[in-house]
Design a protein around this motif. Structure first.
Motif, PDB file in Angstrom:
ATOM      1  N   TYR A 183       0.852  -1.186   0.000  1.00  0.00           N
ATOM      2  CA  TYR A 183       0.000   0.000   0.000  1.00  0.00           C
ATOM      3  C   TYR A 183       0.891   1.241   0.000  1.00  0.00           C
ATOM      4  CZ  TYR A 183      -3.683  -3.291   1.126  1.00  0.00           C
ATOM      5  OH  TYR A 183      -4.559  -4.347   1.077  1.00  0.00           O
ATOM      6  N   ILE A 184       0.651   2.126  -0.949  1.00  0.00           N
ATOM      7  CA  ILE A 184       1.462   3.331  -1.109  1.00  0.00           C
ATOM      8  C   ILE A 184       0.642   4.544  -0.689  1.00  0.00           C
ATOM      9  CG2 ILE A 184       2.780   4.745  -2.728  1.00  0.00           C
ATOM     10  CD1 ILE A 184       3.171   2.244  -4.443  1.00  0.00           C
TER      11      ILE A 184
ATOM     12  N   GLU B  97      13.638   1.065   2.102  1.00  0.00           N
ATOM     13  CA  GLU B  97      12.630   0.052   1.841  1.00  0.00           C
ATOM     14  C   GLU B  97      11.203   0.602   1.839  1.00  0.00           C
ATOM     15  OE1 GLU B  97      13.026  -3.043   0.978  1.00  0.00           O
ATOM     16  OE2 GLU B  97      15.207  -3.076   1.135  1.00  0.00           O
ATOM     17  N   CYS B  98      10.977   1.739   2.522  1.00  0.00           N
ATOM     18  CA  CYS B  98       9.580   2.162   2.674  1.00  0.00           C
ATOM     19  C   CYS B  98       9.348   3.654   2.486  1.00  0.00           C
ATOM     20  CB  CYS B  98       9.059   1.743   4.052  1.00  0.00           C
ATOM     21  SG  CYS B  98      10.010   2.408   5.416  1.00  0.00           S
ATOM     22  N   VAL B  99      10.340   4.394   2.005  1.00  0.00           N
ATOM     23  CA  VAL B  99      10.171   5.828   1.788  1.00  0.00           C
ATOM     24  C   VAL B  99      10.770   6.216   0.440  1.00  0.00           C
ATOM     25  CG1 VAL B  99      10.795   8.136   2.579  1.00  0.00           C
ATOM     26  CG2 VAL B  99      10.169   6.395   4.245  1.00  0.00           C
ATOM     27  N   VAL B 100      10.014   6.971  -0.342  1.00  0.00           N
ATOM     28  CA  VAL B 100      10.508   7.509  -1.609  1.00  0.00           C
ATOM     29  C   VAL B 100      10.234   9.004  -1.622  1.00  0.00           C
ATOM     30  CG1 VAL B 100      10.368   7.453  -4.124  1.00  0.00           C
ATOM     31  CG2 VAL B 100      10.043   5.344  -2.816  1.00  0.00           C
ATOM     32  N   THR B 101      11.274   9.799  -1.823  1.00  0.00           N
ATOM     33  CA  THR B 101      11.119  11.256  -1.856  1.00  0.00           C
ATOM     34  C   THR B 101      11.625  11.800  -3.190  1.00  0.00           C
ATOM     35  OG1 THR B 101      13.311  11.771  -0.976  1.00  0.00           O
ATOM     36  CG2 THR B 101      11.571  11.305   0.631  1.00  0.00           C
TER      37      THR B 101
ATOM     38  N   GLN C 219      -4.804  10.524  14.523  1.00  0.00           N
ATOM     39  CA  GLN C 219      -4.566   9.263  15.224  1.00  0.00           C
ATOM     40  C   GLN C 219      -5.362   8.129  14.587  1.00  0.00           C
ATOM     41  OE1 GLN C 219      -5.498  10.142  19.319  1.00  0.00           O
ATOM     42  NE2 GLN C 219      -3.927  11.737  19.458  1.00  0.00           N
ATOM     43  N   SER C 220      -6.545   8.443  14.076  1.00  0.00           N
ATOM     44  CA  SER C 220      -7.366   7.436  13.411  1.00  0.00           C
ATOM     45  C   SER C 220      -6.692   6.944  12.132  1.00  0.00           C
ATOM     46  CB  SER C 220      -8.745   8.021  13.089  1.00  0.00           C
ATOM     47  OG  SER C 220      -9.528   7.103  12.359  1.00  0.00           O
ATOM     48  N   VAL C 221      -6.102   7.868  11.389  1.00  0.00           N
ATOM     49  CA  VAL C 221      -5.394   7.497  10.154  1.00  0.00           C
ATOM     50  C   VAL C 221      -4.239   6.559  10.479  1.00  0.00           C
ATOM     51  CG1 VAL C 221      -3.946   8.370   8.289  1.00  0.00           C
ATOM     52  CG2 VAL C 221      -6.050   9.578   8.897  1.00  0.00           C
ATOM     53  N   VAL C 222      -3.467   6.897  11.504  1.00  0.00           N
ATOM     54  CA  VAL C 222      -2.314   6.067  11.888  1.00  0.00           C
ATOM     55  C   VAL C 222      -2.772   4.680  12.332  1.00  0.00           C
ATOM     56  CG1 VAL C 222      -0.453   5.804  13.573  1.00  0.00           C
ATOM     57  CG2 VAL C 222      -0.834   8.013  12.460  1.00  0.00           C
ATOM     58  N   ARG C 223      -3.869   4.604  13.076  1.00  0.00           N
ATOM     59  CA  ARG C 223      -4.382   3.296  13.507  1.00  0.00           C
ATOM     60  C   ARG C 223      -4.749   2.430  12.303  1.00  0.00           C
ATOM     61  NH1 ARG C 223      -6.983   6.341  17.648  1.00  0.00           N
ATOM     62  NH2 ARG C 223      -8.918   6.422  16.422  1.00  0.00           N
ATOM     63  N   SER C 224      -5.338   3.049  11.301  1.00  0.00           N
ATOM     64  CA  SER C 224      -5.731   2.293  10.097  1.00  0.00           C
ATOM     65  C   SER C 224      -4.501   1.779   9.355  1.00  0.00           C
ATOM     66  CB  SER C 224      -6.567   3.183   9.177  1.00  0.00           C
ATOM     67  OG  SER C 224      -7.772   3.580   9.794  1.00  0.00           O
ATOM     68  N   ILE C 225      -3.466   2.617   9.256  1.00  0.00           N
ATOM     69  CA  ILE C 225      -2.240   2.198   8.574  1.00  0.00           C
ATOM     70  C   ILE C 225      -1.528   1.112   9.370  1.00  0.00           C
ATOM     71  CG2 ILE C 225       0.038   2.967   7.806  1.00  0.00           C
ATOM     72  CD1 ILE C 225      -1.190   5.699   7.203  1.00  0.00           C
ATOM     73  N   ASN C 226      -1.483   1.282  10.689  1.00  0.00           N
ATOM     74  CA  ASN C 226      -0.833   0.275  11.536  1.00  0.00           C
ATOM     75  C   ASN C 226      -1.567  -1.065  11.484  1.00  0.00           C
ATOM     76  OD1 ASN C 226       1.240   1.942  12.318  1.00  0.00           O
ATOM     77  ND2 ASN C 226       0.285   2.563  14.231  1.00  0.00           N
ATOM     78  N   LYS C 227      -2.877  -1.017  11.266  1.00  0.00           N
ATOM     79  CA  LYS C 227      -3.642  -2.252  11.129  1.00  0.00           C
ATOM     80  C   LYS C 227      -3.194  -3.012   9.883  1.00  0.00           C
ATOM     81  CE  LYS C 227      -8.343  -4.071  10.778  1.00  0.00           C
ATOM     82  NZ  LYS C 227      -9.805  -3.737  10.668  1.00  0.00           N
ATOM     83  N   LEU C 228      -2.939  -2.286   8.797  1.00  0.00           N
ATOM     84  CA  LEU C 228      -2.430  -2.925   7.578  1.00  0.00           C
ATOM     85  C   LEU C 228      -1.077  -3.574   7.840  1.00  0.00           C
ATOM     86  CD1 LEU C 228      -3.268  -0.203   4.879  1.00  0.00           C
ATOM     87  CD2 LEU C 228      -4.381  -2.423   5.168  1.00  0.00           C
TER      88      LEU C 228
ATOM     89  N   ARG D 161       2.903  -4.533   3.310  1.00  0.00           N
ATOM     90  CA  ARG D 161       4.015  -3.600   3.169  1.00  0.00           C
ATOM     91  C   ARG D 161       3.447  -2.208   2.914  1.00  0.00           C
ATOM     92  NH1 ARG D 161       8.789  -3.398  -1.503  1.00  0.00           N
ATOM     93  NH2 ARG D 161      10.006  -1.736  -0.515  1.00  0.00           N
ATOM     94  N   VAL D 162       3.925  -1.214   3.662  1.00  0.00           N
ATOM     95  CA  VAL D 162       3.462   0.163   3.528  1.00  0.00           C
ATOM     96  C   VAL D 162       4.618   1.036   3.074  1.00  0.00           C
ATOM     97  CG1 VAL D 162       2.657   2.193   4.795  1.00  0.00           C
ATOM     98  CG2 VAL D 162       1.599  -0.037   5.203  1.00  0.00           C
ATOM     99  N   VAL D 163       4.371   1.833   2.033  1.00  0.00           N
ATOM    100  CA  VAL D 163       5.396   2.730   1.474  1.00  0.00           C
ATOM    101  C   VAL D 163       4.844   4.152   1.462  1.00  0.00           C
ATOM    102  CG1 VAL D 163       6.788   3.300  -0.554  1.00  0.00           C
ATOM    103  CG2 VAL D 163       6.362   0.897   0.034  1.00  0.00           C
ATOM    104  N   PHE D 164       5.682   5.105   1.848  1.00  0.00           N
ATOM    105  CA  PHE D 164       5.288   6.511   1.827  1.00  0.00           C
ATOM    106  C   PHE D 164       6.078   7.246   0.741  1.00  0.00           C
ATOM    107  CE2 PHE D 164       3.718   5.471   6.015  1.00  0.00           C
ATOM    108  CZ  PHE D 164       2.575   6.239   6.124  1.00  0.00           C
ATOM    109  N   ILE D 165       5.399   8.140   0.023  1.00  0.00           N
ATOM    110  CA  ILE D 165       6.048   8.941  -1.010  1.00  0.00           C
ATOM    111  C   ILE D 165       5.756  10.419  -0.754  1.00  0.00           C
ATOM    112  CG2 ILE D 165       5.894   7.109  -2.736  1.00  0.00           C
ATOM    113  CD1 ILE D 165       3.507   8.580  -3.954  1.00  0.00           C
TER     114      ILE D 165
END
Length: 249
Positions: A77-78, A166-170, A94-103, A109-113
């Motif tokens: 999930y990106i 592994e999980c961040v692209v800038t 905090q709700s957004v973070v809980r949802s991402i942490n659930k994944l 695998r979670v990636v942030f761009i």
């Protein structure tokens, strides 16, 4: 997009070739309303290709109803950093973070761009995990990275760099990659922070000339009023520039 046809009732839009599929769709303007983003029975008509016979039907229907089963089957999930992660001291954030942490807990695998070049990948990784509380380190994918680092006897800085990779692209790291790919050695970098400089150094580009010092302080000559003597002095300090990089900041 290209606007092939525009009338008071509909528009025929075609995606430019460099962005992927070159097909075109008729968009009926009078059918556009907020509800269509939740549920729609509206059809999308394929715009006839110039070589096709007039009135070619080629109709296709597309549902915009969210299908949870199709969402859950993915393994990666990106997320965009800007606009997705909200202030961590708010209920919504905090709700957004809980949802991402659930994944992540489910083994995804979670990636942030981000297009923000002020931060390096390591800096953004630390910000996401420490300031926002996203449990990136707990993902199975990251645990494998940590095992490899342990076997290679990595130092703390190397471990952080590997995890961030592994999980961040800038945009700063993609810019550095592109410059290295084209053999750029001495770029003139216009920037506000050091994120771009850190990424340049990570790919071996160390002979850059930037508007800020490595510690993030601003160079005096770039804060002064523009004048011919100042410009000449700057050029003398970097006579062999082979590229100019303008940061997002």
């Amino acid at each position: 997009v290209f606007v092939q046809v525009m009338t008071e009732k509909q528009a025929c839009l075609q995606l430019k070739g460099e962005y992927g599929w070159g097909g075109a769709f008729v968009v009926k303007l009078n059918e556009l309303h907020p509800k269509m983003f939740v549920q729609t029975i509206n059809s999308m008509e394929m715009c006839p290709h110039p070589e096709d016979a007039p009135g070619s039907p080629n109709r296709r229907r597309q549902s915009l109803i969210f299908d949870r089963s199709l969402f859950d089957v993915n393994s990666t999930y990106i997320f965009s950093f800007n606009g997705v992660l909200l202030p961590p001291d708010t209920e919504k954030g905090q709700s957004v973070v809980r949802s991402i942490n659930k994944l992540i807990k489910e083994g995804k695998r979670v990636v942030f761009i981000t297009n923000d070049a002020t931060l390096s990948r390591v800096s953004l990784f630390n910000k996401i995990t420490n300031d926002y509380g996203v449990a990136l380190m707990e993902s199975p994918h990251m645990q494998e990275t940590l095992k490899r680092c342990s076997g290679d006897e990595c130092c703390q800085a190397e471990t952080a760099a590997r995890c961030a990779k592994e999980c961040v692209v800038t945009s700063s790291c993609t810019c550095a990659w592109l410059l290295a790919y084209h053999g750029i050695k001495r770029p003139f970098v216009i920037c506000y922070g050091t994120g771009l400089l850190e990424e340049l150094e990570a790919v071996g580009i160390t002979e850059y000339y930037a508007t800020v010092n490595r510690d993030g302080t601003h160079k005096k000559q770039f804060l002064e009023p523009v004048s011919v003597p100042t410009i000449i002095d700057i050029i003398k300090q970097a006579p062999e520039v082979d590229a100019i990089v303008v940061g997002w900041d």
